[in-house]
Write an enzyme that holds these catalytic residues in place. Structure first.
Site, PDB file in Angstrom:
ATOM      1  N   ASP A 165       7.166  18.136  11.791  1.00 20.47           N
ATOM      2  CA  ASP A 165       6.844  18.054  10.360  1.00 20.47           C
ATOM      3  C   ASP A 165       5.335  18.002  10.129  1.00 20.47           C
ATOM      4  O   ASP A 165       4.848  17.208   9.326  1.00 20.47           O
ATOM      5  CB  ASP A 165       7.525  16.833   9.735  1.00 20.47           C
ATOM      6  N   SER A 211      12.061   1.002   1.939  1.00 22.59           N
ATOM      7  CA  SER A 211      10.974   0.443   2.737  1.00 22.59           C
ATOM      8  C   SER A 211       9.751   0.234   1.866  1.00 22.59           C
ATOM      9  O   SER A 211       9.623   0.807   0.792  1.00 22.59           O
ATOM     10  CB  SER A 211      10.618   1.381   3.897  1.00 22.59           C
ATOM     11  N   VAL A 212       8.877  -0.606   2.376  1.00 22.43           N
ATOM     12  CA  VAL A 212       7.601  -0.831   1.707  1.00 22.43           C
ATOM     13  C   VAL A 212       6.547  -0.960   2.802  1.00 22.43           C
ATOM     14  O   VAL A 212       6.827  -1.456   3.894  1.00 22.43           O
ATOM     15  CB  VAL A 212       7.652  -2.106   0.828  1.00 22.43           C
ATOM     16  N   VAL A 213       5.352  -0.463   2.541  1.00 22.29           N
ATOM     17  CA  VAL A 213       4.251  -0.591   3.499  1.00 22.29           C
ATOM     18  C   VAL A 213       3.259  -1.598   2.932  1.00 22.29           C
ATOM     19  O   VAL A 213       2.798  -1.446   1.801  1.00 22.29           O
ATOM     20  CB  VAL A 213       3.550   0.760   3.738  1.00 22.29           C
ATOM     21  N   LYS A 264       5.201  -1.491   8.113  1.00 20.37           N
ATOM     22  CA  LYS A 264       6.258  -0.794   7.385  1.00 20.37           C
ATOM     23  C   LYS A 264       7.514  -1.638   7.504  1.00 20.37           C
ATOM     24  O   LYS A 264       8.006  -1.904   8.592  1.00 20.37           O
ATOM     25  CB  LYS A 264       6.485   0.592   7.960  1.00 20.37           C
ATOM     26  N   LYS A 270       5.324   2.628  -0.908  1.00 21.85           N
ATOM     27  CA  LYS A 270       6.680   2.200  -1.207  1.00 21.85           C
ATOM     28  C   LYS A 270       7.646   3.357  -1.081  1.00 21.85           C
ATOM     29  O   LYS A 270       7.311   4.494  -1.394  1.00 21.85           O
ATOM     30  CB  LYS A 270       6.737   1.639  -2.624  1.00 21.85           C
ATOM     31  N   GLY A 271       8.861   3.073  -0.620  1.00 20.05           N
ATOM     32  CA  GLY A 271       9.913   4.075  -0.542  1.00 20.05           C
ATOM     33  C   GLY A 271      11.211   3.492  -1.051  1.00 20.05           C
ATOM     34  O   GLY A 271      11.239   2.387  -1.591  1.00 20.05           O
ATOM     35  N   ALA A 272      12.311   4.240  -0.865  1.00 18.28           N
ATOM     36  CA  ALA A 272      13.596   3.789  -1.387  1.00 18.28           C
ATOM     37  C   ALA A 272      14.087   2.540  -0.667  1.00 18.28           C
ATOM     38  O   ALA A 272      14.639   1.637  -1.275  1.00 18.28           O
ATOM     39  CB  ALA A 272      14.622   4.909  -1.252  1.00 18.28           C
ATOM     40  N   ILE A 304       0.828  -1.213   0.000  1.00 22.21           N
ATOM     41  CA  ILE A 304       0.000   0.000   0.000  1.00 22.21           C
ATOM     42  C   ILE A 304       0.860   1.260   0.000  1.00 22.21           C
ATOM     43  O   ILE A 304       0.352   2.371   0.058  1.00 22.21           O
ATOM     44  CB  ILE A 304      -0.967   0.028   1.205  1.00 22.21           C
TER      45      ILE A 304
END
Length: 666
Positions: free
Chosen positions: A136, A26-28, A43, A22-24, A20
């Site tokens: 943030d 990591s993935v959720v 995560k 995605k990052g560099a 659901i």
């Protein structure tokens, strides 16, 4: 010899399902706890690629998230380390972003905005009571628990959060997202909990009119506005907002943090706690329309930045462990662009306001009077070279979060050699004088063509403008803009990044450069320009021409083009076209009526200078836009333009375009 026992608790206790976010690194993914059947968002961080500092930040975020247990905060349920991966198990938040939900409502009033900010303040108050400063707060981190009407607002992404003792004020590093940064952070003074209240003030302002209080295309000017508290309440949109709402904003956006209202006090403000009798119930259609444009702009920027960062595997300031939890709409890796001065510098902030001289505390504020919708859709142009070490030179800005905790003035060599670990952010930051880590919201997958092109950018090396090997020191004809930042051992990051953004190249020298005017004439002095300066002038003029096309501004376009302009382009079916009438048709019937946000990227521009008054530029042009169904689209063309200087002004006398039509037709 002892046998190492590998932990498999996550694998044993949870079943993983679809992605659901995605990052560099990591993935959720949605997951289900086997013993209870409850759904969560896991995560999954690839710890093999994290630096020691990234590990510390991961531990800090997990520690902070364990402290926070509130109905308006995305909750961390479990934190598990296995070989090569770390799993953070959060609430599964399915309602998407708060700001996206607002624009889908049939009715939205000041009272609704009051209810939203109340929930945000409740979350912030809990954080502050637990000794946590979020740092943030922004729309991307405000989610809804579900798609049900009246679902709770949830604060997410504590990747930049810090722990403080009481009302402690200290310098915790330069962190946040540009348009939401407080004056004390920008001044690099000691700060604490009040920075979150300032960001709440910015969010409340947007909730009421659909655009931010501080905005400027030039990031330095944006920061000057913020430090001066230069915002206002322009007519007509603010005329229908109650005085109590404006009063709360003023108390939140107080420059002096010691005098700024606290979360506890804000929750007792009549506009919040007595909304039924104080806040207006009038439907704010204009706010909804402006918010749609505000959201579209954020999403388009986020899509571009996410693609760039995920493709290039940047890992700079931090690996966000944020409750990217969550929903398809708000998860994603918060990537730290901190030390990554080479990455994606944004010239434009999150805002959409046109400039005026109207202001609350300063004569340099911006105001959205009159022409807000066009401003909200102002097209953006990014120039991407293939410079040394793959630095991206950009004239555009995104919602990048920034984090620089180590020093106020990093050494130039440290800044310029910092694309090392990667975890990408939205950002930034973003970005302040230096871009950094913040959360991304998942977006529709960008066109494969973008990633292919960006991969080629990643593989690229060398400065496109260089015609020979780079020297160890600065070239003999550097402009003052570049020499300035190098004139002292510890220049401001923003100066260096501004020089990179302007395309002046990457300084190579690690030692001090001579102070004083450059040995060659400055571009502002009449006479022949040094070749590098002229090349930058050609690139800039080309950007202006493309902006005129994207804006549907035929008058501006005609000023840049020769009346006898000749062209080969797809729209002419391979025929040579002469004059402006052929182009005028598209301006009057298509471009002027285009109401969708447009972002143009110029990839690897190559300029050939032909004598003193002629030049040719070749580049790949990507045009990104939102189609009729609200989906991001991309078209690509390869273009060559011939320029001739007459009376000191460059004019386009010929261009050749292949590939897709210049104007998005959907």
């Amino acid at each position: 010899m002892a046998t190492t026992v590998t932990c498999t608790r996550f694998t044993d206790e949870y079943q993983l399902y679809e992605d659901i976010g995605k990052g560099a690194f990591s993935v959720v993914r949605r997951c289900v706890k086997l013993c209870t059947g409850h759904e969560y968002a896991a995560k999954i961080i690839n710890t093999k690629k994290l630096s020691a500092r990234d590990h510390q930040k991961l531990e800090r975020e997990a520690r902070i998230c364990r402290l926070l247990k509130h109905s308006n905060i995305v909750r961390l349920h479990d934190s598990i380390s296995e070989e090569g991966f770390h799993y953070l198990v959060f609430d599964l938040v399915t309602g998407g972003e708060l700001f996206e939900d607002i624009v889908a409502r049939e009715y939205y009033s000041e009272a609704d905005a009051s209810h939203c900010i109340q929930q945000i303040l409740e979350a912030v108050l809990h954080c502050h009571q637990m000794g946590v400063v979020h740092r943030d707060l922004k729309p991307e981190n405000l989610l809804l628990a579900s798609k049900c009407k009246g679902a709770a607002v949830k604060l997410a992404d504590f990747g930049l959060a810090i722990e403080v003792q009481g009302d402690q004020q200290a310098w915790f590093g330069f962190a946040g997202t540009p348009g939401y940064l407080s004056p004390e952070v920008l001044r690099k003074e000691a700060y604490g909990k009040p920075v979150d209240i300032w960001a709440c003030g910015v969010i409340l302002y947007i909730l009421l009119v659909g655009y931010p209080p501080f905005w400027d295309e030039d990031q330095h000017k944006l920061y000057q506005q913020i430090k001066a508290g230069a915002y206002d309440f322009p007519s007509p949109e603010w005329d229908t907002v109650t005085p109590e709402a404006k009063n709360l904003i003023n108390q939140m956006l107080t420059i002096n943090p010691a005098k700024r209202i606290t979360a506890h006090e804000a929750l007792k403000h009549p506009w919040v706690c007595q909304r039924s009798t104080v806040a207006s119930m009038m439907h704010r259609q204009e706010t909804v329309e402006c918010l749609k444009k505000f959201n579209a702009r954020r999403k388009l920027k986020g899509a571009i930045l996410t693609t760039m960062l995920a493709t290039r595997n940047f890992s700079v300031g931090r690996q966000t462990t944020a409750p990217a939890t969550m929903s398809t709409a708000a998860s994603g890796t918060t990537m730290g662009l901190v030390e990554q001065a080479k990455s994606l510098l944004n010239k434009k902030a999150d805002g959409v306001k046109p400039q005026t001289n109207s202001t609350k505390n300063s004569a340099a504020a911006t105001s959205p009077k009159g022409t807000l919708p066009p401003a909200a859709l102002e097209p953006q142009t990014t120039v991407i070279h293939n410079p040394v070490d793959g630095i991206k030179e950009s004239s555009d800005s995104a919602n990048t979060t920034i984090e620089d905790e180590d020093a106020k003035a990093p050494r130039v060599p440290d800044i310029l050699s910092s694309v090392r670990r990667g975890s990408g952010a939205p950002e930034a930051e973003g970005p302040l004088p230096c871009p950094s880590p913040a959360p991304f919201s998942p977006l529709p997958a960008p066109s494969p063509r973008i990633s292919d092109i960006l991969n080629s950018v990643r593989r690229g090396s060398g400065t496109p403008e260089a015609e020979g090997p780079l020297s160890a020191g600065p070239p003999p004809c550097l402009s003052p803009a570049l020499l300035g930042p190098l004139s002292s051992p510890s220049p401001r990051i923003s100066d260096i990044l501004n020089s990179v953004r302007r395309g002046s190249g990457t300084p190579e020298a690690e030692g001090p450069s001579p102070v004083g005017p450059p040995p060659c004439p400055s571009p502002t002095i009449p006479g022949p320009l040094p070749t590098p300066s002229r090349k930058q002038e050609i690139i800039k003029t080309t950007e202006q021409l493309i902006e005129a096309v994207n804006n549907g501004d035929f008058e501006a376009y005609a000023k840049i083009c020769d009346p006898g302009l000749t062209s080969f382009e797809p729209e002419a079916l391979g025929n040579l076209v002469e004059g402006m009438d052929f182009h005028r048709f598209y301006f009057e019937n298509l471009l002027a009526k285009n109401s969708k946000p447009i972002h143009t990227t110029i990839l690897n521009p190559h300029v050939h200078v032909i004598g003193e008054d002629a030049a040719c530029i070749a580049y790949i042009r990507l045009t990104q836009y939102i189609d009729g169904q609200g989906r991001p689209r991309t078209s690509q063309s390869e273009e060559t333009r011939v320029w001739h200087r007459r009376d000191g002004k460059w004019q386009n006398v010929h261009f050749h375009c292949s590939g897709a039509p210049v104007a998005p037709l959907q």
